[in-house]
Design a protein around this motif. Structure first.
Motif, PDB file in Angstrom:
ATOM      1  N   ALA A 186      16.566  23.453  17.578  1.00 29.59           N
ATOM      2  CA  ALA A 186      16.068  22.330  18.244  1.00 29.59           C
ATOM      3  C   ALA A 186      16.557  21.006  17.500  1.00 29.59           C
ATOM      4  CB  ALA A 186      14.563  22.344  17.542  1.00 29.59           C
ATOM      5  N   SER A 187      16.997  20.745  16.548  1.00 33.30           N
ATOM      6  CA  SER A 187      17.699  19.579  16.360  1.00 33.30           C
ATOM      7  C   SER A 187      18.964  19.293  16.925  1.00 33.30           C
ATOM      8  CB  SER A 187      18.084  19.483  14.796  1.00 33.30           C
ATOM      9  OG  SER A 187      16.788  19.518  13.939  1.00 33.30           O
ATOM     10  N   ARG A 188      19.760  20.251  17.446  1.00 35.26           N
ATOM     11  CA  ARG A 188      20.979  20.126  18.117  1.00 35.26           C
ATOM     12  C   ARG A 188      20.594  19.873  19.676  1.00 35.26           C
ATOM     13  NH1 ARG A 188      25.547  21.910  15.693  1.00 35.26           N
ATOM     14  NH2 ARG A 188      25.438  22.924  13.702  1.00 35.26           N
ATOM     15  N   PHE A 189      19.546  20.500  20.077  1.00 32.42           N
ATOM     16  CA  PHE A 189      19.395  20.187  21.480  1.00 32.42           C
ATOM     17  C   PHE A 189      19.000  19.077  21.596  1.00 32.42           C
ATOM     18  CE2 PHE A 189      18.220  24.854  22.245  1.00 32.42           C
ATOM     19  CZ  PHE A 189      19.541  24.989  23.033  1.00 32.42           C
ATOM     20  N   SER A 190      17.918  18.413  20.585  1.00 36.76           N
ATOM     21  CA  SER A 190      17.543  16.859  20.658  1.00 36.76           C
ATOM     22  C   SER A 190      18.782  15.914  20.645  1.00 36.76           C
ATOM     23  CB  SER A 190      16.802  16.789  19.490  1.00 36.76           C
ATOM     24  OG  SER A 190      16.211  15.472  19.318  1.00 36.76           O
ATOM     25  N   ALA A 191      19.878  16.316  19.771  1.00 36.64           N
ATOM     26  CA  ALA A 191      21.039  15.266  19.834  1.00 36.64           C
ATOM     27  C   ALA A 191      21.629  15.578  21.099  1.00 36.64           C
ATOM     28  CB  ALA A 191      21.855  16.015  18.698  1.00 36.64           C
ATOM     29  N   GLU A 192      21.414  16.488  21.895  1.00 37.48           N
ATOM     30  CA  GLU A 192      22.250  16.443  23.294  1.00 37.48           C
ATOM     31  C   GLU A 192      21.196  15.761  24.440  1.00 37.48           C
ATOM     32  OE1 GLU A 192      25.309  17.313  23.703  1.00 37.48           O
ATOM     33  OE2 GLU A 192      25.466  17.309  21.500  1.00 37.48           O
ATOM     34  N   GLY A 193      20.213  15.592  24.030  1.00 39.19           N
ATOM     35  CA  GLY A 193      19.119  15.098  24.976  1.00 39.19           C
ATOM     36  C   GLY A 193      18.492  15.919  26.006  1.00 39.19           C
ATOM     37  N   MET A 194      18.665  17.559  25.387  1.00 36.22           N
ATOM     38  CA  MET A 194      17.966  18.654  26.212  1.00 36.22           C
ATOM     39  C   MET A 194      16.660  18.860  25.907  1.00 36.22           C
ATOM     40  SD  MET A 194      21.615  20.894  25.947  1.00 36.22           S
ATOM     41  CE  MET A 194      21.123  22.186  26.820  1.00 36.22           C
ATOM     42  N   LEU A 195      15.755  18.144  26.449  1.00 34.84           N
ATOM     43  CA  LEU A 195      14.395  18.165  25.901  1.00 34.84           C
ATOM     44  C   LEU A 195      13.865  19.631  26.196  1.00 34.84           C
ATOM     45  CD1 LEU A 195      13.181  14.554  26.974  1.00 34.84           C
ATOM     46  CD2 LEU A 195      14.257  15.438  24.699  1.00 34.84           C
ATOM     47  N   GLY A 196      13.745  19.870  27.149  1.00 30.29           N
ATOM     48  CA  GLY A 196      13.336  21.276  27.715  1.00 30.29           C
ATOM     49  C   GLY A 196      13.456  22.404  26.746  1.00 30.29           C
ATOM     50  N   GLU A 197      14.850  22.542  26.378  1.00 34.64           N
ATOM     51  CA  GLU A 197      15.536  23.683  25.197  1.00 34.64           C
ATOM     52  C   GLU A 197      14.716  23.157  23.827  1.00 34.64           C
ATOM     53  OE1 GLU A 197      17.030  22.009  27.691  1.00 34.64           O
ATOM     54  OE2 GLU A 197      18.102  23.463  28.989  1.00 34.64           O
ATOM     55  N   GLU A 198      14.831  21.888  23.735  1.00 34.48           N
ATOM     56  CA  GLU A 198      14.379  21.612  22.319  1.00 34.48           C
ATOM     57  C   GLU A 198      12.778  21.834  22.165  1.00 34.48           C
ATOM     58  OE1 GLU A 198      13.327  17.461  19.461  1.00 34.48           O
ATOM     59  OE2 GLU A 198      14.208  17.211  21.719  1.00 34.48           O
ATOM     60  N   ALA A 199      12.125  21.710  23.049  1.00 34.39           N
ATOM     61  CA  ALA A 199      10.558  22.141  23.308  1.00 34.39           C
ATOM     62  C   ALA A 199      10.565  23.578  23.060  1.00 34.39           C
ATOM     63  CB  ALA A 199       9.958  21.649  24.409  1.00 34.39           C
ATOM     64  N   ILE A 200      11.283  24.315  23.785  1.00 33.22           N
ATOM     65  CA  ILE A 200      11.279  25.739  23.517  1.00 33.22           C
ATOM     66  C   ILE A 200      11.665  26.364  22.103  1.00 33.22           C
ATOM     67  CG2 ILE A 200      12.488  28.174  24.059  1.00 33.22           C
ATOM     68  CD1 ILE A 200      12.871  26.749  26.896  1.00 33.22           C
ATOM     69  N   ALA A 201      12.762  25.632  21.467  1.00 34.38           N
ATOM     70  CA  ALA A 201      12.871  26.023  20.104  1.00 34.38           C
ATOM     71  C   ALA A 201      11.731  25.717  19.267  1.00 34.38           C
ATOM     72  CB  ALA A 201      14.145  25.409  19.781  1.00 34.38           C
ATOM     73  N   LEU A 202      11.125  24.452  19.374  1.00 37.98           N
ATOM     74  CA  LEU A 202      10.007  23.885  18.401  1.00 37.98           C
ATOM     75  C   LEU A 202       8.808  24.825  18.768  1.00 37.98           C
ATOM     76  CD1 LEU A 202      10.443  20.154  19.108  1.00 37.98           C
ATOM     77  CD2 LEU A 202      10.691  21.284  16.834  1.00 37.98           C
ATOM     78  N   LEU A 203       8.628  25.160  19.728  1.00 41.94           N
ATOM     79  CA  LEU A 203       7.274  26.095  20.249  1.00 41.94           C
ATOM     80  C   LEU A 203       7.571  27.353  19.183  1.00 41.94           C
ATOM     81  CD1 LEU A 203       6.674  25.362  23.705  1.00 41.94           C
ATOM     82  CD2 LEU A 203       5.173  25.189  21.929  1.00 41.94           C
ATOM     83  N   GLU A 204       8.777  27.832  19.322  1.00 40.22           N
ATOM     84  CA  GLU A 204       8.763  29.144  18.670  1.00 40.22           C
ATOM     85  C   GLU A 204       8.870  29.081  17.075  1.00 40.22           C
ATOM     86  OE1 GLU A 204      12.024  32.043  20.279  1.00 40.22           O
ATOM     87  OE2 GLU A 204      11.742  31.216  21.927  1.00 40.22           O
ATOM     88  N   TRP A 205       9.380  28.148  16.502  1.00 44.32           N
ATOM     89  CA  TRP A 205       9.640  27.482  15.239  1.00 44.32           C
ATOM     90  C   TRP A 205       8.021  27.435  14.829  1.00 44.32           C
ATOM     91  CZ3 TRP A 205       7.619  23.673  12.319  1.00 44.32           C
ATOM     92  CH2 TRP A 205       8.002  23.759  11.139  1.00 44.32           C
ATOM     93  N   LEU A 206       7.300  26.580  15.693  1.00 47.11           N
ATOM     94  CA  LEU A 206       5.810  26.044  15.353  1.00 47.11           C
ATOM     95  C   LEU A 206       5.195  27.584  15.342  1.00 47.11           C
ATOM     96  CD1 LEU A 206       4.193  23.730  14.669  1.00 47.11           C
ATOM     97  CD2 LEU A 206       3.649  23.408  16.924  1.00 47.11           C
ATOM     98  N   ASP A 207       5.225  28.504  16.124  1.00 45.69           N
ATOM     99  CA  ASP A 207       4.509  29.552  16.110  1.00 45.69           C
ATOM    100  C   ASP A 207       4.615  30.494  14.876  1.00 45.69           C
ATOM    101  OD1 ASP A 207       2.678  31.384  17.614  1.00 45.69           O
ATOM    102  OD2 ASP A 207       4.067  32.660  18.181  1.00 45.69           O
ATOM    103  N   LEU A 208       5.691  30.196  14.455  1.00 43.41           N
ATOM    104  CA  LEU A 208       5.885  31.132  12.966  1.00 43.41           C
ATOM    105  C   LEU A 208       5.612  30.319  11.776  1.00 43.41           C
ATOM    106  CD1 LEU A 208       9.541  32.588  13.414  1.00 43.41           C
ATOM    107  CD2 LEU A 208       7.447  34.006  13.336  1.00 43.41           C
TER     108      LEU A 208
END
Length: 305
Positions: A175-197
């Motif tokens: 999520a942090s790497r996607f954020s650094a690249e401005g890839m918000l949709g991908e960042e959201a996917i990673a954050l959702l999967e992290w948050l679910d756990l």
């Protein structure tokens, strides 16, 4: 005029930014390879089969020999069903090894590794998949967006084998790497999967995720450790997520917004709850709206006590 690298040409062509003079600087074979990439993307594998075979033959010919194009087209042919299924793994490994020699650290090399890892995972070879992913690193000069994608897949693989702490670490890194690249949709996917756990592993005694990643070292004990997540990391991820998915909270079924409600409830976060309340009038998922109203009621009870 210097010739564009194959990766540069593919990236520019995919965005429509490649200039005619840049295409002229490419060899006819490489121009046709760009056409193949567009065909696969826009028209599908069936339409690309004949063209891919022609490009493969030409890449091996005396007149147009191009080892990098050969490796890339053999990779593509393995992925689009142009070869027998039992040969797919061999072709993916051959293309990966060839690109490691010709263009180490390039986007093409990283993509080859990603596809090889995906193939291993698809046939149940989880540890082999993880080993291949470990070769995709910024230390090897692989692009950050592809390293982020690799870490997302690694997080999923660790979750599959029950190693939740490693899964949390890799999903956060992704999520942090996607954020650094401005890839918000991908960042959201990673954050959702992290948050679910993470919501199942809350602990005030937990180390912060940033420190865990900074201090991470190769593990000698392969036994999964206990997963612990600090509430402040849930707050940080929830606010980052809210800034992305609440930009458009419409839709009849929004489990992603529902997970954000869960996060607000689990850590009693007024900040996340407020971000949800501000968007509730734009929401259509009646269940999520009901949960947000329950958050409001609990907030009011706390204020009165």
């Amino acid at each position: 005029m210097s010739e564009l690298s194959l990766d540069e040409a593919l990236a520019l062509d995919a965005t429509g930014a490649i200039q005619p003079e840049s295409k002229i600087s490419l060899s006819p074979l490489r121009r046709d390879f760009l056409m193949l990439a567009r065909t696969i993307s826009e028209e599908g594998a069936v339409e690309a089969l004949s063209l891919s075979e022609d490009i493969l033959d030409r890449s091996r010919s005396v007149d147009e020999r191009d080892p990098e194009v050969e490796a890339r087209v053999r990779l593509d042919r393995a992925l689009i069903g142009a070869i027998e299924e039992e040969r797919v793994g061999h072709e993916l490994r051959w293309a990966t090894d060839r690109l490691a020699t010709l263009r180490p650290g390039s986007p093409g090399h990283a993509l080859a590794l990603l596809n090889l890892a995906s193939w291993h995972a698809s046939i149940g070879e989880t540890m082999m998949a993880l080993a291949v992913h470990s070769e995709i690193t910024t230390a090897s000069n692989h692009p950050n967006d592809l390293v982020a994608l690799s870490r997302l897949e690694v997080g999923r693989l660790h979750q599959k084998i029950g190693d939740v702490p490693s899964s949390l670490r890799h999903l956060w890194s992704s999520a942090s790497r996607f954020s650094a690249e401005g890839m918000l949709g991908e960042e959201a996917i990673a954050l959702l999967e992290w948050l679910d756990l993470a919501l199942d592993s809350l602990s005030e005694d937990a180390e912060r995720m940033g420190d865990i990643i900074s201090n991470s070292m190769p593990r000698t004990n392969l036994e999964p450790s206990e997963a612990k997540v600090h509430p402040d990391d849930v707050l940080e991820s929830g606010l980052r997520l809210a800034g992305i998915i609440l930009d458009d909270p419409s839709g009849d079924k929004r489990p992603d917004v529902g997970l954000l409600v869960d996060a607000a409830h689990c850590i009693s976060s007024d900040e996340i709850a407020q971000s949800l309340r501000e968007k509730v009038d734009s929401m259509q998922d009646t269940q999520v709206i009901e949960w947000i109203q329950e958050l409001e009621l609990k907030g009011s009870e706390t204020d009165q006590s």
